[in-house]
Design a protein around this motif. Structure first.
Motif, mmCIF file in Angstrom:
data_model
loop_
_atom_site.group_PDB
_atom_site.id
_atom_site.type_symbol
_atom_site.label_atom_id
_atom_site.label_comp_id
_atom_site.label_asym_id
_atom_site.label_seq_id
_atom_site.Cartn_x
_atom_site.Cartn_y
_atom_site.Cartn_z
ATOM 1 N N PRO A 40 5.960 -53.970 65.610
ATOM 2 C CA PRO A 40 6.125 -55.088 65.770
ATOM 3 C C PRO A 40 5.996 -55.995 63.953
ATOM 4 N N SER A 41 6.626 -56.482 63.732
ATOM 5 C CA SER A 41 6.942 -57.089 61.984
ATOM 6 C C SER A 41 7.671 -58.454 62.437
ATOM 7 N N ARG A 42 7.174 -59.426 61.481
ATOM 8 C CA ARG A 42 7.806 -60.991 61.636
ATOM 9 C C ARG A 42 9.358 -60.871 61.254
ATOM 10 N N ASP A 43 9.953 -60.086 60.467
ATOM 11 C CA ASP A 43 11.250 -60.205 60.865
ATOM 12 C C ASP A 43 12.006 -59.297 61.691
ATOM 13 N N MET A 44 11.491 -59.111 62.405
ATOM 14 C CA MET A 44 12.002 -58.606 64.028
ATOM 15 C C MET A 44 11.526 -59.477 65.357
ATOM 16 N N CYS A 45 10.415 -59.693 65.235
ATOM 17 C CA CYS A 45 10.326 -60.370 65.868
ATOM 18 C C CYS A 45 10.244 -61.780 65.636
ATOM 19 N N GLY A 46 10.712 -62.231 64.919
ATOM 20 C CA GLY A 46 10.814 -63.502 64.775
ATOM 21 C C GLY A 46 9.880 -65.044 65.134
ATOM 22 N N ALA A 47 10.035 -65.672 65.136
ATOM 23 C CA ALA A 47 8.837 -67.076 65.888
ATOM 24 C C ALA A 47 8.401 -67.159 66.756
ATOM 25 N N ARG B 30 10.702 -65.515 71.431
ATOM 26 C CA ARG B 30 11.137 -64.164 72.178
ATOM 27 C C ARG B 30 13.002 -64.540 72.136
ATOM 28 N N GLU B 31 13.951 -65.561 72.283
ATOM 29 C CA GLU B 31 15.109 -65.259 71.759
ATOM 30 C C GLU B 31 15.116 -64.901 69.413
ATOM 31 N N GLN B 32 14.459 -65.586 68.774
ATOM 32 C CA GLN B 32 14.991 -64.750 67.583
ATOM 33 C C GLN B 32 14.857 -63.398 67.156
ATOM 34 N N ALA B 33 13.744 -62.969 68.562
ATOM 35 C CA ALA B 33 13.242 -61.258 68.435
ATOM 36 C C ALA B 33 14.891 -60.712 69.567
ATOM 37 N N MET B 34 15.219 -61.374 70.076
ATOM 38 C CA MET B 34 16.935 -60.745 70.333
ATOM 39 C C MET B 34 17.817 -60.834 69.939
ATOM 40 N N LEU B 35 18.176 -61.781 68.845
ATOM 41 C CA LEU B 35 19.528 -61.671 68.256
ATOM 42 C C LEU B 35 18.930 -60.858 66.797
ATOM 43 N N TYR B 36 18.215 -60.705 66.214
ATOM 44 C CA TYR B 36 17.626 -59.723 65.449
ATOM 45 C C TYR B 36 17.937 -58.221 65.459
ATOM 46 N N LEU B 37 17.229 -58.293 67.175
ATOM 47 C CA LEU B 37 17.581 -56.960 67.649
ATOM 48 C C LEU B 37 18.964 -56.466 68.291
ATOM 49 N N LEU B 38 19.462 -57.729 69.071
ATOM 50 C CA LEU B 38 20.929 -56.819 69.021
ATOM 51 C C LEU B 38 21.405 -57.214 67.903
ATOM 52 N N ASP B 39 21.594 -57.879 66.546
ATOM 53 C CA ASP B 39 22.469 -57.617 66.043
ATOM 54 C C ASP B 39 21.880 -56.031 65.188
ATOM 55 N N LEU B 40 20.687 -55.725 64.245
ATOM 56 C CA LEU B 40 20.597 -54.509 64.616
ATOM 57 C C LEU B 40 21.362 -53.337 65.499
ATOM 58 N N GLU B 41 21.295 -53.353 66.370
ATOM 59 C CA GLU B 41 22.462 -52.554 67.508
ATOM 60 C C GLU B 41 23.595 -52.210 66.978
ATOM 61 N N GLN B 42 23.676 -53.761 67.139
ATOM 62 C CA GLN B 42 25.335 -53.297 66.659
ATOM 63 C C GLN B 42 25.939 -52.960 65.556
ATOM 64 N N GLN B 43 24.954 -53.440 64.348
ATOM 65 C CA GLN B 43 25.017 -52.549 62.743
ATOM 66 C C GLN B 43 24.512 -51.217 62.136
ATOM 67 N N THR B 44 23.897 -50.746 64.011
ATOM 68 C CA THR B 44 23.147 -48.997 64.160
ATOM 69 C C THR B 44 24.298 -48.883 65.372
ATOM 70 N N ALA B 45 25.196 -48.889 65.202
ATOM 71 C CA ALA B 45 26.327 -48.633 66.868
ATOM 72 C C ALA B 45 27.307 -47.517 66.339
ATOM 73 N N PRO B 46 27.298 -46.510 67.039
ATOM 74 C CA PRO B 46 28.856 -45.411 66.456
ATOM 75 C C PRO B 46 29.766 -46.204 66.448
#
Length: 84
Positions: A59-66, A68-84
């Motif tokens: 966990p980190s402030r960047d990833m987790c945000g303030a 759950r919703e912010q964390a989901m947005l961050y992680l889903l965006d990261l998932e999209q950026q790293t998808a094959p």
């Protein structure tokens, strides 16, 4: 940083390609892991059964945000950026 109660974003948003107990083929993105309990905490946290990719995600402030919703947005965006 410690995990936020009732979040589980890191166990929901990312896809996992390695086997998870109860999910032998891993899990797709935006799908809760079967190892999340009712409080959205990992039931196999600290266990050797936990996939290495999960254990490596800290966990980190960047990833987790303030929240759950912010964390989901961050992680889903990261998932999209790293998808094959």
């Amino acid at each position: 940083m410690e995990c936020r109660p009732d979040c589980g974003a890191c166990c929901t948003a990312p896809s996992i390609s390695s086997p998870i107990p109860g999910m032998p083929d891993g899990k797709p993105a935006n799908t809760p892991c079967v190892q999340l309990d009712a409080q959205k905490r990992c039931k196999i946290f600290g266990s050797p059964l936990r996939p290495k990719v999960c254990a490596g995600l800290q966990p980190s402030r960047d990833m987790c945000g303030a929240n759950r919703e912010q964390a989901m947005l961050y992680l889903l965006d990261l998932e999209q950026q790293t998808a094959p």
